[in-house]
Motif scaffolding. Structure first.
Motif, PDB file in Angstrom:
ATOM      1  N   GLN A 178    -106.537 -79.325   4.666  1.00  0.00           N
ATOM      2  CA  GLN A 178    -106.220 -80.340   3.662  1.00  0.00           C
ATOM      3  C   GLN A 178    -106.905 -81.670   3.969  1.00  0.00           C
ATOM      4  N   GLY A 179    -107.951 -81.624   4.779  1.00  0.00           N
ATOM      5  CA  GLY A 179    -108.684 -82.851   5.116  1.00  0.00           C
ATOM      6  C   GLY A 179    -107.851 -83.776   5.969  1.00  0.00           C
ATOM      7  N   THR A 180    -107.681 -84.993   5.523  1.00  0.00           N
ATOM      8  CA  THR A 180    -106.936 -86.011   6.259  1.00  0.00           C
ATOM      9  C   THR A 180    -105.485 -85.617   6.482  1.00  0.00           C
ATOM     10  N   PHE A 181    -104.948 -84.813   5.579  1.00  0.00           N
ATOM     11  CA  PHE A 181    -103.537 -84.451   5.643  1.00  0.00           C
ATOM     12  C   PHE A 181    -103.264 -83.292   6.597  1.00  0.00           C
ATOM     13  N   GLY A 182    -104.273 -82.783   7.270  1.00  0.00           N
ATOM     14  CA  GLY A 182    -104.087 -81.685   8.211  1.00  0.00           C
ATOM     15  C   GLY A 182    -104.225 -80.334   7.542  1.00  0.00           C
ATOM     16  N   ARG A 183    -103.505 -79.365   8.068  1.00  0.00           N
ATOM     17  CA  ARG A 183    -103.577 -78.006   7.552  1.00  0.00           C
ATOM     18  C   ARG A 183    -102.225 -77.546   7.033  1.00  0.00           C
ATOM     19  N   VAL A 184    -102.279 -76.701   6.023  1.00  0.00           N
ATOM     20  CA  VAL A 184    -101.095 -76.016   5.531  1.00  0.00           C
ATOM     21  C   VAL A 184    -101.387 -74.521   5.604  1.00  0.00           C
ATOM     22  N   ILE A 185    -100.403 -73.729   5.291  1.00  0.00           N
ATOM     23  CA  ILE A 185    -100.526 -72.280   5.339  1.00  0.00           C
ATOM     24  C   ILE A 185    -100.340 -71.727   3.935  1.00  0.00           C
ATOM     25  N   ASP A 186    -101.227 -70.832   3.525  1.00  0.00           N
ATOM     26  CA  ASP A 186    -101.038 -70.082   2.284  1.00  0.00           C
ATOM     27  C   ASP A 186    -100.594 -68.678   2.646  1.00  0.00           C
ATOM     28  N   LEU A 187     -99.487 -68.257   2.055  1.00  0.00           N
ATOM     29  CA  LEU A 187     -99.023 -66.892   2.197  1.00  0.00           C
ATOM     30  C   LEU A 187     -99.302 -66.202   0.874  1.00  0.00           C
ATOM     31  N   LYS A 188    -100.172 -65.198   0.906  1.00  0.00           N
ATOM     32  CA  LYS A 188    -100.603 -64.513  -0.314  1.00  0.00           C
ATOM     33  C   LYS A 188    -100.118 -63.076  -0.293  1.00  0.00           C
ATOM     34  N   ILE A 189     -99.403 -62.695  -1.349  1.00  0.00           N
ATOM     35  CA  ILE A 189     -98.940 -61.314  -1.500  1.00  0.00           C
ATOM     36  C   ILE A 189     -99.755 -60.683  -2.616  1.00  0.00           C
ATOM     37  N   CYS A 190    -100.398 -59.564  -2.301  1.00  0.00           N
ATOM     38  CA  CYS A 190    -101.265 -58.889  -3.261  1.00  0.00           C
ATOM     39  C   CYS A 190    -100.831 -57.443  -3.434  1.00  0.00           C
ATOM     40  N   ASP A 191    -101.057 -56.922  -4.620  1.00  0.00           N
ATOM     41  CA  ASP A 191    -100.772 -55.525  -4.901  1.00  0.00           C
ATOM     42  C   ASP A 191    -101.693 -54.654  -4.043  1.00  0.00           C
ATOM     43  N   LYS A 192    -101.113 -53.676  -3.371  1.00  0.00           N
ATOM     44  CA  LYS A 192    -101.879 -52.844  -2.450  1.00  0.00           C
ATOM     45  C   LYS A 192    -102.923 -51.983  -3.170  1.00  0.00           C
ATOM     46  N   ASN A 193    -102.607 -51.520  -4.369  1.00  0.00           N
ATOM     47  CA  ASN A 193    -103.528 -50.638  -5.090  1.00  0.00           C
ATOM     48  C   ASN A 193    -104.654 -51.397  -5.775  1.00  0.00           C
ATOM     49  N   SER A 194    -104.316 -52.463  -6.504  1.00  0.00           N
ATOM     50  CA  SER A 194    -105.321 -53.172  -7.298  1.00  0.00           C
ATOM     51  C   SER A 194    -105.916 -54.383  -6.579  1.00  0.00           C
TER      52      SER A 194
END
Length: 147
Positions: free
Chosen positions: A58-74
């Protein structure tokens, strides 16, 4: 008459193109930044889902974490939430039905038990924090005391 038919065909082609582009965009969102393996914290595979936890600078604001859930098939994005990740990283423990269990390891001396429940509001950032009723998954956060 033929002009109306041409317009209908054009509209159908436009619809197909927009649908295809949208599907490709969602599929790309399931990936962390390519080539930067150090940004991927964890990959987790459940029965129906693949999950990635990624650092996002996030630049000056440091880092954040994205948690991404995706369909296993598509491999299409189902849900993405942003979590705190300044000093300590989350780890996926499991996904049971539509509940995602995540833990952090914050060092705290006052912890009597080895596990404490973290409030959703203390961990989640962004849109998910503003309206958690729209989320498809329920998230349970714990803090595990380091041994």
């Amino acid at each position: 008459m033929s002009l109306g038919l041409t317009n209908q065909i054009s509209i159908k082609y436009i619809f197909v193109i927009v649908f295809f582009l949208n599907a490709c965009a969602n599929k790309n969102e399931c990936q962390c930044l390519e080539g930067d393996e150090d940004l991927i914290i964890q990959k987790y595979s459940a029965k129906k889902e693949n999950v990635q936890i990624c650092y996002v600078n996030q630049g000056t604001f440091g880092r954040v974490i994205d948690l991404k859930i995706c369909d296993k098939n598509s491999n299409l994005l189902i849900e993405k939430i942003t979590l705190r990740g300044e000093d300590y990283r989350p780890t996926i423990d499991s996904i049971i039905n539509s509940t995602v269990y995540v833990h952090y390891s914050y060092p705290r001396n006052e912890m009597e038990n080895k596990i404490e429940i973290l409030k959703f509001e203390d961990v989640v950032l962004g849109d998910a924090l503003l309206d958690k009723k729209k989320l498809k998954y329920k998230y349970v956060f714990h803090n595990r005391k380091q041994k």
